[in-house]
Enzyme design. Structure first.
Site, PDB file in Angstrom:
ATOM      1  CG  LEU A   1      -2.329  -0.745   1.241  1.00 49.21           C
ATOM      2  CD1 LEU A   1      -2.783  -0.956   2.582  1.00 49.21           C
ATOM      3  CD2 LEU A   1      -3.218  -0.362   0.246  1.00 49.21           C
ATOM      4  CG  ASP A   2       0.375   4.299  -2.969  1.00 43.64           C
ATOM      5  OD1 ASP A   2       1.275   3.269  -3.306  1.00 43.64           O
ATOM      6  OD2 ASP A   2      -0.417   4.710  -3.769  1.00 43.64           O
ATOM      7  N   PRO A   3       2.170   4.771   1.213  1.00 50.94           N
ATOM      8  CG  PRO A   3       4.468   5.503   1.489  1.00 50.94           C
ATOM      9  CD  PRO A   3       3.553   5.246   0.289  1.00 50.94           C
TER      10      PRO A   3
ATOM     11  CB  ALA B   1      -3.074   3.595   1.334  1.00 51.39           C
TER      12      ALA B   1
ATOM     13  CB  ALA C   1       3.637   1.190  -2.864  1.00 50.52           C
TER      14      ALA C   1
END
Length: 316
Positions: free
Chosen positions: A46-48, A50, A127
């Protein structure tokens, strides 16, 4: 002398509710430490920015993490119209501001165009990895790297809320969708620009949302175990999902223990009632003990593909 293992052979899947501002790998390392696990792996970063469901596989379950990586996902996303940022999300700097002249009907028509299968080039601020590093690390250094377009499928996308300049949507999609791209594209379709302000993954495969736990939950249980002078596994391990939960969508082939023993030694076997082709989930005996994932070979036999390694109790 046998080399001492770093960690214990705990097997299963823990559903972590990842907080914002932390990478998926940092989350993984914290869980691995709390469980004192010998092996651990997550099932798609997951993106930071998110939050939400991040299944983490421990021990033998890591062998089956790819199946979760390939599974469908569900998200809730909030976008702000009228502002475009250099990262496509609220972590970046606003690089363009435009007037918002959008009504609900226009918005719903544009959103509907995302349904179906299309090609997408991943955002530099996702990511996804290139040569072992997340794309967003290159982007923060001002470096652009080549990315191949990928087929993505949006099974459903629903408008939940449209207030002022904020748009909230719920999306059910395939694995490849890069979410910071969706609001950016939507903003350009509407002629006003947009960026992500909130992103939460609410589902991976068929895992129940209510089974998620936070890192704080796990740390509290660890502290409780130390306080009560109990083995941490007594409190932590009941939270684990079975390792075959990662492959629940595969057809099951149940076999007698004698055949399972052949499979566990790498030999294909003939099983009555098995599918004619494809990947299968293999179980043994009346208790349906999960022994791994197999495939149907050219002779119609069940052949091992990924096997669970069973250890004696004294090793645990």
């Amino acid at each position: 002398m046998a080399r001492r293992r770093k960690g214990r052979p705990v097997n299963g899947v823990i559903l972590i509710d990842k907080p914002t501002g932390i990478t998926s790998n940092d989350t993984l390392q914290k869980v691995k430490r709390i469980y004192f696990a010998e092996k651990a792996g997550h099932t798609g970063a997951l993106d930071p920015l998110a939050t939400g469901m991040l299944p983490i596989c421990l021990g033998e379950a890591t062998k089956f993490s790819q199946f979760l990586l390939d599974s469908d996902k569900r998200y809730r996303v909030v976008a702000k119209l009228g502002e475009r940022t250099n990262t496509s999300d609220s972590d970046g700097e606003v690089v363009q501001t435009r007037e918002v002249k959008v009504d609900r009907g226009q918005l719903e028509r544009c959103i509907a165009k995302f349904r179906g299968t299309t090609d997408q080039i991943p955002s530099m601020f996702s990511a996804l990895k290139y040569q072992g590093r997340p794309l967003y690390e290159y982007a923060r250094e001002g470096i652009e790297v080549p990315r191949e377009s990928r087929k993505i499928t949006v099974y459903s996308i629903e408008l939940l809320r449209f207030e002022g300049h904020e748009v909230e949507m719920e999306v059910h999609c395939s694995k490849a969708l890069t979410f910071v791209r969706l609001p950016t594209i939507l903003g350009e379709m509407l002629g006003c620009g947009a960026h992500v302000t909130y992103l939460r993954r609410t589902g991976v495969s068929n895992y129940p949302y209510e089974n998620m736990v936070t890192i704080e939950d796990l740390e509290a249980l660890l502290e409780q175990a130390h306080r009560e002078e109990r083995a941490p596994r007594e409190l932590l391990d009941p939270l684990l999902m079975p390792m075959d939960s990662a492959v629940q969508d595969l057809p099951e082939v149940n076999m007698i223990p004698e055949l399972a023993d052949h499979v566990l030694h790498g030999q294909p076997v003939q099983v009555f009632g098995a599918p004619q082709d494809g990947i299968v989930r293999m179980t043994s005996g009346d208790e349906r003990l999960f022994i791994g994932v197999g495939h149907i070979d050219d002779d119609g036999r069940v052949a091992p593909k990924r096997l669970v390694v069973f250890r004696d109790e004294e090793e645990k």
